[in-house]
Design a protein around this motif. Sequence first.
Motif, PDB file in Angstrom:
ATOM      1  N   ASN A 117     -35.102 -34.159  11.207  1.00  0.00           N
ATOM      2  CA  ASN A 117     -35.483 -32.934  10.529  1.00  0.00           C
ATOM      3  C   ASN A 117     -36.642 -33.167   9.582  1.00  0.00           C
ATOM      4  O   ASN A 117     -37.572 -32.366   9.528  1.00  0.00           O
ATOM      5  CB  ASN A 117     -34.288 -32.373   9.762  1.00  0.00           C
ATOM      6  N   ARG A 168     -46.160 -21.964  15.001  1.00  0.00           N
ATOM      7  CA  ARG A 168     -47.373 -22.761  14.854  1.00  0.00           C
ATOM      8  C   ARG A 168     -47.618 -23.759  15.985  1.00  0.00           C
ATOM      9  O   ARG A 168     -48.749 -24.050  16.318  1.00  0.00           O
ATOM     10  CB  ARG A 168     -47.319 -23.553  13.535  1.00  0.00           C
ATOM     11  N   LEU A 169     -46.559 -24.331  16.548  1.00  0.00           N
ATOM     12  CA  LEU A 169     -46.767 -25.415  17.510  1.00  0.00           C
ATOM     13  C   LEU A 169     -47.273 -24.873  18.845  1.00  0.00           C
ATOM     14  O   LEU A 169     -47.058 -23.704  19.172  1.00  0.00           O
ATOM     15  CB  LEU A 169     -45.470 -26.197  17.695  1.00  0.00           C
ATOM     16  N   PRO A 170     -47.999 -25.707  19.627  1.00  0.00           N
ATOM     17  CA  PRO A 170     -48.733 -25.162  20.767  1.00  0.00           C
ATOM     18  C   PRO A 170     -47.914 -24.700  21.984  1.00  0.00           C
ATOM     19  O   PRO A 170     -48.133 -23.606  22.443  1.00  0.00           O
ATOM     20  CB  PRO A 170     -49.665 -26.312  21.153  1.00  0.00           C
ATOM     21  N   LEU A 212     -41.221 -21.228  11.342  1.00  0.00           N
ATOM     22  CA  LEU A 212     -42.634 -21.522  11.142  1.00  0.00           C
ATOM     23  C   LEU A 212     -43.151 -22.409  12.276  1.00  0.00           C
ATOM     24  O   LEU A 212     -44.236 -22.173  12.828  1.00  0.00           O
ATOM     25  CB  LEU A 212     -42.814 -22.227   9.799  1.00  0.00           C
ATOM     26  N   GLY A 213     -42.355 -23.416  12.643  1.00  0.00           N
ATOM     27  CA  GLY A 213     -42.735 -24.298  13.734  1.00  0.00           C
ATOM     28  C   GLY A 213     -42.826 -23.548  15.047  1.00  0.00           C
ATOM     29  O   GLY A 213     -43.716 -23.794  15.854  1.00  0.00           O
ATOM     30  N   ASN A 272     -42.913 -28.292  22.598  1.00  0.00           N
ATOM     31  CA  ASN A 272     -42.989 -28.622  21.174  1.00  0.00           C
ATOM     32  C   ASN A 272     -42.210 -27.624  20.335  1.00  0.00           C
ATOM     33  O   ASN A 272     -41.617 -27.972  19.320  1.00  0.00           O
ATOM     34  CB  ASN A 272     -44.444 -28.658  20.727  1.00  0.00           C
ATOM     35  N   VAL A 325     -39.869 -33.587  11.728  1.00  0.00           N
ATOM     36  CA  VAL A 325     -40.407 -32.352  12.304  1.00  0.00           C
ATOM     37  C   VAL A 325     -40.899 -31.429  11.193  1.00  0.00           C
ATOM     38  O   VAL A 325     -41.919 -30.754  11.346  1.00  0.00           O
ATOM     39  CB  VAL A 325     -39.352 -31.668  13.200  1.00  0.00           C
ATOM     40  N   PHE A 357     -34.608 -24.877   5.864  1.00  0.00           N
ATOM     41  CA  PHE A 357     -34.831 -25.507   7.170  1.00  0.00           C
ATOM     42  C   PHE A 357     -34.926 -24.465   8.277  1.00  0.00           C
ATOM     43  O   PHE A 357     -35.724 -24.613   9.207  1.00  0.00           O
ATOM     44  CB  PHE A 357     -33.719 -26.518   7.470  1.00  0.00           C
ATOM     45  N   LEU A 393     -39.510 -26.098  21.283  1.00  0.00           N
ATOM     46  CA  LEU A 393     -38.081 -26.423  21.413  1.00  0.00           C
ATOM     47  C   LEU A 393     -37.680 -27.542  20.466  1.00  0.00           C
ATOM     48  O   LEU A 393     -36.548 -27.579  19.992  1.00  0.00           O
ATOM     49  CB  LEU A 393     -37.764 -26.831  22.851  1.00  0.00           C
ATOM     50  N   HIS A 394     -38.613 -28.480  20.188  1.00  0.00           N
ATOM     51  CA  HIS A 394     -38.314 -29.528  19.216  1.00  0.00           C
ATOM     52  C   HIS A 394     -37.858 -28.909  17.894  1.00  0.00           C
ATOM     53  O   HIS A 394     -36.836 -29.304  17.339  1.00  0.00           O
ATOM     54  CB  HIS A 394     -39.568 -30.369  18.951  1.00  0.00           C
ATOM     55  N   THR A 395     -38.641 -27.954  17.394  1.00  0.00           N
ATOM     56  CA  THR A 395     -38.295 -27.405  16.083  1.00  0.00           C
ATOM     57  C   THR A 395     -37.020 -26.581  16.152  1.00  0.00           C
ATOM     58  O   THR A 395     -36.166 -26.692  15.290  1.00  0.00           O
ATOM     59  CB  THR A 395     -39.418 -26.519  15.536  1.00  0.00           C
ATOM     60  N   LEU A 408     -38.371 -23.262   8.171  1.00  0.00           N
ATOM     61  CA  LEU A 408     -39.289 -24.221   8.787  1.00  0.00           C
ATOM     62  C   LEU A 408     -39.231 -24.141  10.302  1.00  0.00           C
ATOM     63  O   LEU A 408     -40.259 -24.241  10.985  1.00  0.00           O
ATOM     64  CB  LEU A 408     -38.940 -25.641   8.348  1.00  0.00           C
ATOM     65  N   VAL A 454     -44.544 -29.658  10.936  1.00  0.00           N
ATOM     66  CA  VAL A 454     -44.723 -28.207  10.849  1.00  0.00           C
ATOM     67  C   VAL A 454     -45.532 -27.832   9.619  1.00  0.00           C
ATOM     68  O   VAL A 454     -46.341 -26.908   9.650  1.00  0.00           O
ATOM     69  CB  VAL A 454     -43.343 -27.522  10.844  1.00  0.00           C
ATOM     70  N   ILE A 463     -34.413 -28.672  13.836  1.00  0.00           N
ATOM     71  CA  ILE A 463     -34.331 -28.044  12.522  1.00  0.00           C
ATOM     72  C   ILE A 463     -33.296 -26.931  12.536  1.00  0.00           C
ATOM     73  O   ILE A 463     -32.533 -26.768  11.585  1.00  0.00           O
ATOM     74  CB  ILE A 463     -35.717 -27.531  12.104  1.00  0.00           C
TER      75      ILE A 463
END
Lengths: 118, 164
Positions: free
Chosen positions: B78, A27-29, A23-24, A33, B81, A17, A35-37, A20, B85, A41
């Motif tokens: 989790n 990758r996210l714009p 990675l997020g 977004n 998201v 996790f 901060l979400h990951t 991930l 991802v 996660i």
Amino acid sequence: MVLELLSNAVLIIGLFFVFLAMLGLARLPDVYNRLHTTTKIGTLGAFSVMLSILLKVGFSPMGVKAITVALFILITSPVAAHMISRAAHRHGVGLCKESVIDEYGKACESACSINERE
Amino acid sequence: MKRYIAYSAILGLVWCFVHGTVNVNNFILGVLIAPFIIRPFKTLFPFDQDFSFANAIKKIPAQIKFLYVLIVEIIKANIMVAKIVLQPKIDIKPGIIAVPIDSKTDLGITAIANTITLTPGTLTIDVSDDRSILYVHAIDATDPEGVAQSIKDDLEKYTMEAFE
């Protein structure tokens, strides 16, 4: 033996996790977004790693400290995300072009039109 | 004064956990240090309101239920998201939504804001000046009313019970 296996399994889940989350982050714009990951996660990832320490060493001083750290992360990471996103929005960091709605921006403009950035 | 005793007991327990060994000596040491920690942060807590141990204990079942809901929601968040991802092409429609809330106290608003951040697809950004609206960033903002409704039904019910 069972605890050892369980501890390793939880460690692998946690590391997956955390991977991930990173990675997020790449990758996210935009900042919101991302901060979400890192909050969602990242929280579960760090929590799982700490839980694996607890399972490995039991309720010794180190295990108790690990679970305390996990609880602190659970409480503080939403606050950190909240402050970062708020500061970003107030500094004029825009949303990514896929965004469909921004009600906070409208509210800010009407409330503090003096400080509005051109 | 009652608030001092209750917060001291909590901080004493926290001190035990930070120290690593939970025993009576550490607990008493923590309780003795606690007032020096509480005093500078007094303005952050509602010290002018009445406080009773009975009410605080009555809320514990609701708080355990809230914790259970929170853990389930964190795991769902989790997985959601992680799916986003791992998609080959990221296809999201994010946006910032205004969500009206019913919580009135500082603790209630903090609890609902933190819970929103830890649950699927939403991230609290700010609270309005009159404390009636939370601004929430959602990964899928195509249906603002649906998001606001789901926050109200799924989360606020539990935080209101547990912290107000």
